[in-house]
Design an enzyme around this catalytic site. Structure first.
Site, PDB file in Angstrom:
ATOM      1  N   LYS A   1       0.810  -1.056  -0.070  1.00 56.79           N
ATOM      2  CA  LYS A   1       0.012   0.200  -0.145  1.00 56.79           C
ATOM      3  C   LYS A   1       0.825   1.222   0.054  1.00 56.79           C
ATOM      4  O   LYS A   1       1.921   1.356   0.604  1.00 56.79           O
ATOM      5  CB  LYS A   1      -0.887   0.075   1.282  1.00 56.79           C
TER       6      LYS A   1
ATOM      7  N   GLU B   1     -19.779  -9.101   8.473  1.00 56.59           N
ATOM      8  CA  GLU B   1     -20.928  -8.499   8.922  1.00 56.59           C
ATOM      9  C   GLU B   1     -21.933  -9.332   9.486  1.00 56.59           C
ATOM     10  O   GLU B   1     -22.642  -9.067  10.505  1.00 56.59           O
ATOM     11  CB  GLU B   1     -21.647  -7.251   7.858  1.00 56.59           C
TER      12      GLU B   1
ATOM     13  N   ARG C   1     -26.028  -6.072   5.023  1.00 53.22           N
ATOM     14  CA  ARG C   1     -25.415  -7.339   4.591  1.00 53.22           C
ATOM     15  C   ARG C   1     -25.802  -8.329   5.573  1.00 53.22           C
ATOM     16  O   ARG C   1     -25.832  -9.517   5.607  1.00 53.22           O
ATOM     17  CB  ARG C   1     -24.148  -7.204   4.334  1.00 53.22           C
TER      18      ARG C   1
END
Length: 632
Positions: free
Chosen positions: A279, A365, A393
């Protein structure tokens, strides 16, 4: 800015005509283009700097858009947008009428699938691959998924399905949390190419066919192969799913990526390529702190992120984080749960102070909600910090595992309402509508920072599920009280007394409603709760006014205004009701204030809507000296 190589790229076809020796220079130009544009508009930076070479290699090897690329989560697709003919629109990134920060099918034929929530790519790409097989089309489908997104159950459900299908599917695991040791880099590159090559695949199959007549030798050969691969690659479960696993390889090394992808492209059946990226690659400040540069606002690339000269207003997220710590200090039963959103949900300090009571369950989730239910069954007090859009979700788990059992789980719903630059995929427009229909579940809508802290305490005191919804960013600046005092459960308040019209405000739209009411001479009620409604207060207000107006930053269909209408019907009260909120359409990205204004939910919009609907009542309204109950 001008870039010698990038200026010649108007689409992937131009890229594929470029000599391979120029691609490293092109990567530098793409990376700088990403940096300069994000610095001007804000957006996702670290993740996009990490996918430059991978994006170039994929478009170089595969015949896009005929071959399908599906990006997961989608916030790392800025290099993809630049190389697919949208570079000139990058200055409009994440702005009203501009480029989305995520792939969108309506935006480009190269965006084959809209992705913004995590872990959907393998399912979608598998669907595309099997559709191609069914139609007799010789095309590939490639899912590019991050290591974080691989923590979600949906990704493994798709792998389980894909492994038994003979189709041209490639899953690229973009692993940006691991590093490749330099001494083994060259050997690793060679072996990755070897294991992905036709010769290796053919030799392996021939060997298996020959040795099958001698089972002991066949088993010995299998063990030798596994041991040989195990010495240079990590143990993997992906082959158990039926994939041919290749990697890990350096995701910034085009000399490794391109030959490996070319070899994989020739293989049959589901393939799995493990690439390792960094990253923030190429921008030292982002490399050093990829979290801070994950989604920065505007900044000077030469200087980096700087603290503002004046401290910003405290955000609702920070209010929640402080409340969580204060309540945990008081009650040892409290546990905090997040589905991989520690920073975004304001739980960094809680994690530091209460590590044994902090649970990050990954991008899962559904699991987060049922896990909370299990904790609640054993007498703990779970607080699930989750974005409104992500709770969608886990709707089944909310009903089946929490509500039916009436368990005391608190849902801290961040990013309720419009969220601005992230657009429709991240907007929390539907939580009131989908939660208020579920028995045992209550929904609180704080109007400001002080009420947010107080209503969180109210929710925590209850012995049933309660959600507290609050928007992204800061409120009007009402200073929270240090105590953990709660507000009365299910009760609202009159904040301004006016004449013939009463505005019922849910959440932070109380303040533009108050502003509009000054010019309308209307009563304003701070309802505070979408469920349960304060029906006693509603009866009083409806009985003393000629018309009602509901205002909410949520879906009109099925929302708080609908709850008011239902309550009036139940009471047998016939009263004109104007429902103001978010319409039955998906709202694109843009500045939150401007988006609210476009939906008529700022003070001027509320006033205009009321005048248009109830102009005759306003014309005949008696002048009343308004009483605005001040907030200390």
């Amino acid at each position: 800015m001008s870039y010698p190589l990038l200026d010649t790229i108007h689409g992937p076809a131009d890229l594929r005509r470029m000599p391979r020796g120029q691609l490293k220079t092109l990567a530098d130009e793409v990376r700088d283009c990403v940096l300069q544009n994000v610095a001007r508009t804000g957006g996702h930076l670290s993740s996009n700097l990490g996918t430059v070479e991978l994006t170039i290699a994929l478009h170089y090897v595969f015949s896009t858009p005929y071959d399908r690329l599906v990006w997961d989560v989608g916030h790392q697709t800025y290099p993809h947008k630049i190389l697919t003919g949208r570079r000139d629109r990058m200055p409009t990134l994440r702005q009203l009428g501009g480029l989305s920060g995520f792939p969108q099918r309506a935006e480009s034929e190269y965006d084959t699938f809209g992705t913004a929530h995590s872990s959907t790519s393998i399912s979608a790409a598998l669907g595309m691959a099997l559709a191609a097989r069914q139609k007799g089309e010789d095309r590939h489908a490639v899912a590019i998924i991050g290591d974080g997104a691989m923590t979600a159950g949906m990704a493994f459900e798709a792998l389980n399905n894909a492994g038994v299908e003979n189709c041209k599917l490639l899953v690229v695991l973009n692993d940006n949390d691991m590093s490749i040791s330099p001494p083994v880099g060259a050997l690793n590159r060679y072996l990755a190419q070897l294991m992905s090559g036709q010769f290796y695949a053919a030799a392996k199959n021939v060997g298996k066919n020959v040795l099958k007549v001698a089972p002991p030798l066949f088993e010995l050969a299998k063990r030798l192969e596994q041991q040989a691969k195990g010495m240079v690659v990590p143990a993997t479960l992906f082959e158990k799913f039926g994939f041919n696993y290749v990697g890990p390889i350096d995701g910034h090394d085009l000399d490794s990526l391109i030959p490996t992808l070319e070899n994989i492209r020739q293989l049959d059946g589901p393939q799995f390529l493990h690439v390792v990226t960094k990253k923030g690659q190429g921008y030292k400040l982002a490399e050093a702190d990829p979290v801070a540069y994950h989604g920065p606002g505007k900044f000077d690339p030469a200087v980096g992120l700087v603290k503002p000269a004046t401290p910003p207003k405290i955000t609702f997220t920070q209010i929640f984080g402080q409340w969580l710590c204060d309540t945990a200090e008081k009650d040892k039963r409290l546990v905090g749960i997040t589905p991989a959103m520690r920073e975004g949900s304001g739980m960094v300090e809680f994690h530091r102070r209460f590590p044994d009571r902090y649970y990050d369950v990954g991008i899962a989730e559904q699991h987060a909600v049922t896990f909370a239910a299990g904790l609640a069954c054993e007498g703990l007090k779970p607080v699930v910090a989750i974005y409104s859009t992500f709770l969608q979700r886990a709707y089944d788990q909310l009903i089946h595992d929490v509500a039916i059992q009436n368990l005391p789980v608190v849902f801290a719903l961040d990013r309720a309402g419009l969220v601005g630059a992230d657009g429709a995929t991240h907007a929390g427009n539907y939580d009131i509508a989908f939660m208020r229909t579920v028995p045992n579940v209550s929904v609180a809508c704080p109007a400001d920072e002080r009420e947010c802290r107080q209503l969180l305490s109210t929710a925590y005191e209850q012995n049933h599920p309660v959600a507290v919804r609050y928007p992204r960013g800061a409120g009007v600046g009402v200073q929270p009280l240090p105590e953990l005092d709660a507000l009365p459960f299910g009760k609202g308040e009159v904040r301004r007394e006016g004449a013939r019209i009463a505005i019922l405000a849910f959440g932070t739209l109380l303040y533009p409603a108050l502003e509009a009411a000054e010019r309308l001479n209307a009563t304003v009620v701070n309802m505070r709760w979408a469920k349960p409604l304060d029906t006693e207060l509603l009866r009083q207000v409806a009985g003393s006014h000629d018309a009602l107006v509901s205002v909410e930053e949520g879906s009109i269909m099925g929302g708080a205004g609908s709850a008011v209408s239902e309550a009036l019907q139940a009471e047998g009260m016939i009263k004109p009701l104007l429902q103001l909120g978010l319409p039955d359409k998906f709202i694109e990205q843009g500045d939150p204030g401007k988006l609210l204004a476009l939906q008529g939910l700022d003070a001027a919009g509320i006033e205009a809507s009321v005048r248009q609907r109830f102009g005759d009542l306003l014309a005949g309204a008696a002048t009343v000296s308004p009483t605005l109950k001040a907030v200390a």
